[in-house]
Design a protein around this motif. Structure first.
Motif, PDB file in Angstrom:
ATOM      1  N   GLY A 193       0.817  -1.200   0.000  1.00 29.61           N
ATOM      2  CA  GLY A 193       0.000   0.000   0.000  1.00 29.61           C
ATOM      3  C   GLY A 193       0.850   1.249   0.000  1.00 29.61           C
ATOM      4  N   GLY A 194       0.303   2.342  -0.511  1.00 29.72           N
ATOM      5  CA  GLY A 194       1.041   3.598  -0.549  1.00 29.72           C
ATOM      6  C   GLY A 194       1.819   3.740  -1.832  1.00 29.72           C
ATOM      7  N   SER A 195       2.737   4.724  -1.885  1.00 31.40           N
ATOM      8  CA  SER A 195       3.491   5.003  -3.095  1.00 31.40           C
ATOM      9  C   SER A 195       4.572   3.955  -3.316  1.00 31.40           C
ATOM     10  N   LYS A 196       5.098   3.928  -4.539  1.00 25.40           N
ATOM     11  CA  LYS A 196       6.123   2.962  -4.909  1.00 25.40           C
ATOM     12  C   LYS A 196       7.393   3.186  -4.100  1.00 25.40           C
ATOM     13  N   LYS A 197       7.960   2.119  -3.575  1.00 29.99           N
ATOM     14  CA  LYS A 197       9.168   2.196  -2.756  1.00 29.99           C
ATOM     15  C   LYS A 197      10.162   1.129  -3.187  1.00 29.99           C
ATOM     16  N   ILE A 198      11.429   1.374  -2.875  1.00 31.05           N
ATOM     17  CA  ILE A 198      12.460   0.362  -3.046  1.00 31.05           C
ATOM     18  C   ILE A 198      13.278   0.315  -1.769  1.00 31.05           C
ATOM     19  N   SER A 199      13.569  -0.889  -1.280  1.00 32.60           N
ATOM     20  CA  SER A 199      14.326  -1.063  -0.040  1.00 32.60           C
ATOM     21  C   SER A 199      15.775  -1.401  -0.368  1.00 32.60           C
TER      22      SER A 199
ATOM     23  N   ALA B 271      19.104   3.366  -8.092  1.00 30.51           N
ATOM     24  CA  ALA B 271      17.665   3.424  -7.857  1.00 30.51           C
ATOM     25  C   ALA B 271      16.988   4.363  -8.855  1.00 30.51           C
ATOM     26  N   LYS B 272      17.627   5.489  -9.134  1.00 31.27           N
ATOM     27  CA  LYS B 272      17.054   6.438 -10.098  1.00 31.27           C
ATOM     28  C   LYS B 272      16.938   5.802 -11.474  1.00 31.27           C
ATOM     29  N   LYS B 273      17.961   5.048 -11.874  1.00 29.92           N
ATOM     30  CA  LYS B 273      17.919   4.365 -13.166  1.00 29.92           C
ATOM     31  C   LYS B 273      16.838   3.284 -13.190  1.00 29.92           C
ATOM     32  N   LEU B 274      16.489   2.778 -12.015  1.00 31.78           N
ATOM     33  CA  LEU B 274      15.427   1.771 -11.918  1.00 31.78           C
ATOM     34  C   LEU B 274      14.036   2.405 -11.836  1.00 31.78           C
ATOM     35  N   GLY B 275      13.992   3.740 -11.755  1.00 26.53           N
ATOM     36  CA  GLY B 275      12.710   4.425 -11.742  1.00 26.53           C
ATOM     37  C   GLY B 275      12.259   4.951 -10.395  1.00 26.53           C
ATOM     38  N   TYR B 276      13.183   5.067  -9.434  1.00 31.91           N
ATOM     39  CA  TYR B 276      12.844   5.543  -8.091  1.00 31.91           C
ATOM     40  C   TYR B 276      13.629   6.800  -7.779  1.00 31.91           C
ATOM     41  N   ASP B 277      12.957   7.814  -7.248  1.00 35.32           N
ATOM     42  CA  ASP B 277      13.697   8.993  -6.815  1.00 35.32           C
ATOM     43  C   ASP B 277      14.146   8.800  -5.372  1.00 35.32           C
ATOM     44  N   ALA B 278      14.936   9.750  -4.870  1.00 31.82           N
ATOM     45  CA  ALA B 278      15.530   9.591  -3.535  1.00 31.82           C
ATOM     46  C   ALA B 278      14.475   9.432  -2.450  1.00 31.82           C
ATOM     47  N   GLY B 279      13.330  10.098  -2.609  1.00 30.21           N
ATOM     48  CA  GLY B 279      12.282  10.016  -1.603  1.00 30.21           C
ATOM     49  C   GLY B 279      11.555   8.690  -1.567  1.00 30.21           C
ATOM     50  N   GLN B 280      11.795   7.847  -2.566  1.00 30.29           N
ATOM     51  CA  GLN B 280      11.145   6.536  -2.620  1.00 30.29           C
ATOM     52  C   GLN B 280      12.051   5.414  -2.127  1.00 30.29           C
ATOM     53  N   ILE B 281      13.222   5.778  -1.600  1.00 29.80           N
ATOM     54  CA  ILE B 281      14.158   4.772  -1.093  1.00 29.80           C
ATOM     55  C   ILE B 281      13.935   4.555   0.398  1.00 29.80           C
ATOM     56  N   ASP B 282      13.786   3.307   0.777  1.00 26.17           N
ATOM     57  CA  ASP B 282      13.690   2.916   2.185  1.00 26.17           C
ATOM     58  C   ASP B 282      15.035   2.319   2.573  1.00 26.17           C
ATOM     59  N   TRP B 283      15.873   3.106   3.265  1.00 26.33           N
ATOM     60  CA  TRP B 283      17.208   2.645   3.647  1.00 26.33           C
ATOM     61  C   TRP B 283      17.113   1.712   4.844  1.00 26.33           C
TER      62      TRP B 283
ATOM     63  N   LYS C  83      18.906 -10.913  -4.516  1.00 27.71           N
ATOM     64  CA  LYS C  83      18.428 -12.263  -4.255  1.00 27.71           C
ATOM     65  C   LYS C  83      18.795 -13.191  -5.411  1.00 27.71           C
ATOM     66  N   LYS C  84      19.117 -14.417  -5.112  1.00 25.62           N
ATOM     67  CA  LYS C  84      19.518 -15.390  -6.123  1.00 25.62           C
ATOM     68  C   LYS C  84      18.452 -15.482  -7.215  1.00 25.62           C
ATOM     69  N   GLY C  85      18.865 -15.312  -8.456  1.00 19.33           N
ATOM     70  CA  GLY C  85      17.947 -15.414  -9.578  1.00 19.33           C
ATOM     71  C   GLY C  85      17.184 -14.146  -9.910  1.00 19.33           C
ATOM     72  N   SER C  86      17.428 -13.052  -9.177  1.00 20.34           N
ATOM     73  CA  SER C  86      16.680 -11.815  -9.402  1.00 20.34           C
ATOM     74  C   SER C  86      17.056 -11.170 -10.737  1.00 20.34           C
ATOM     75  N   ASP C  87      16.034 -10.659 -11.454  1.00 21.73           N
ATOM     76  CA  ASP C  87      16.312  -9.963 -12.704  1.00 21.73           C
ATOM     77  C   ASP C  87      16.887  -8.575 -12.471  1.00 21.73           C
ATOM     78  N   LEU C  88      16.953  -8.159 -11.205  1.00 29.73           N
ATOM     79  CA  LEU C  88      17.561  -6.864 -10.888  1.00 29.73           C
ATOM     80  C   LEU C  88      19.054  -6.836 -11.203  1.00 29.73           C
ATOM     81  N   LYS C  89      19.707  -7.987 -11.191  1.00 28.79           N
ATOM     82  CA  LYS C  89      21.146  -8.026 -11.424  1.00 28.79           C
ATOM     83  C   LYS C  89      21.507  -7.374 -12.757  1.00 28.79           C
ATOM     84  N   ALA C  90      20.836  -7.764 -13.817  1.00 34.94           N
ATOM     85  CA  ALA C  90      21.143  -7.210 -15.144  1.00 34.94           C
ATOM     86  C   ALA C  90      20.818  -5.719 -15.198  1.00 34.94           C
ATOM     87  N   LYS C  91      19.723  -5.312 -14.582  1.00 36.39           N
ATOM     88  CA  LYS C  91      19.317  -3.904 -14.600  1.00 36.39           C
ATOM     89  C   LYS C  91      20.306  -3.046 -13.824  1.00 36.39           C
ATOM     90  N   ILE C  92      20.782  -3.558 -12.688  1.00 36.01           N
ATOM     91  CA  ILE C  92      21.761  -2.818 -11.892  1.00 36.01           C
ATOM     92  C   ILE C  92      23.086  -2.714 -12.633  1.00 36.01           C
TER      93      ILE C  92
END
Length: 277
Positions: free
Chosen positions: A34-40, A70-82, A229-238
């Motif tokens: 719920g809420g706005s898009k976030k990335i941890s 994160a910005k390249k993945l589509g998240y601005d600084a305010g959407q990051i959950d550190w 995480k093992k097998g995550s498609d984020l690896k190529a994007k990062i």
């Protein structure tokens, strides 16, 4: 007539309910919470120059790299959950899905690659020693023989030197790197050892500028990667984001910003997948 009115009213209620459900589902983030898009993102909270939580927010090389990615993945600084990622917790956090990725002076090793995947490397660091700025007596690892060598309790860095390079080094275990720095400043110890990037980060703090220097011994190779995480498609994007960071000049600017005050002589940005043994 009465029956038709009730039926029409029920239909209206049902339509409103469906509309509300559809609207609510559109507000949920990638984790469905719920809420706005976030990335941890996992980082260190206690490594100046690398990843540090401060009263003004979060700062350090890893923080800047993670923010760019994160910005390249589509998240601005305010959407990051550190989230704090202590060394012993990193694999578990990724496996459980507590974070989307971790950038926390995270050296790529075969043992870790069995549990998680890595994008990068994005920095080639080395084990080194930090000495006082006026100390010219330590130019090689063997010069640490009979020197008081500090590292934090539980670290393998100092023991690595004593076992392989300077068997007569006098090991001094302190609870924190900050305590080692104080000892180095007042002469209680002669050198502090860990990754050169971490040493540069500490030495770049305003209260220590000009007081210490890196010896430049480069005793090991530490390939910093971004854990997923093992097998995550984020690896190529990062990886794509990291390549962009190098090509547009942001990577070098970030190195200079966070490590420059310690006169850190960084290696060139490593190529993706090029892990130095």
């Amino acid at each position: 007539m009465k029956l038709r009115k009730v039926t029409a009213a029920s239909a209206a209620v049902l339509a409103l309910s469906v509309a509300a459900t559809a609207c609510g589902s559109g507000d949920k983030d990638d984790k469905g919470s719920g809420g706005s898009k976030k990335i941890s993102i996992g980082i260190k909270f206690d490594q100046p120059g690398i990843g540090q939580k401060t009263p003004q927010g979060y700062a350090g090389f890893d923080v800047d790299v993670a923010t760019y990615v994160a910005k390249k993945l589509g998240y601005d600084a305010g959407q990051i959950d550190w989230k704090e990622s202590k060394s012993q917790d990193r694999e578990t956090m990724l496996q459980r899905g507590d974070v989307d990725f971790i950038a926390a002076s995270y050296s790529i090793t075969p043992e870790r690659q069995e549990k998680v995947d890595f994008a990068g490397p994005y920095l080639l660091a080395h084990q080194d020693v930090l000495v006082r700025a006026d100390d010219s007596s330590i130019k090689a690892a063997t010069d640490l023989n009979s020197k008081k060598l500090c590292s934090v309790t539980g670290s393998t860095s100092a023991q690595n030197i004593k076992d392989k390079l300077a068997p007569k080094a006098d090991l001094q275990n302190y609870p924190t790197y900050s305590a080692c720095l104080t000892g180095l400043q007042n002469g209680a110890i002669d050198a502090l050892t860990t990754d050169d990037s971490i040493l540069a980060g500490y030495a770049s703090q305003s209260q220590f500028k000009g007081k210490f220097k890196l010896a430049g011994l480069k005793m090991t190779n530490e390939n910093y990667g971004i854990g997923v995480k093992k097998g995550s498609d984020l690896k190529a994007k990062i990886n794509t984001a990291l390549e962009a960071m190098v090509s547009d000049g942001t990577w070098q600017k970030t190195v200079d910003k966070n490590f420059g005050p310690a006169n850190y002589k960084n290696d060139p940005a490593p190529k993706i997948g090029d892990i130095k043994s």
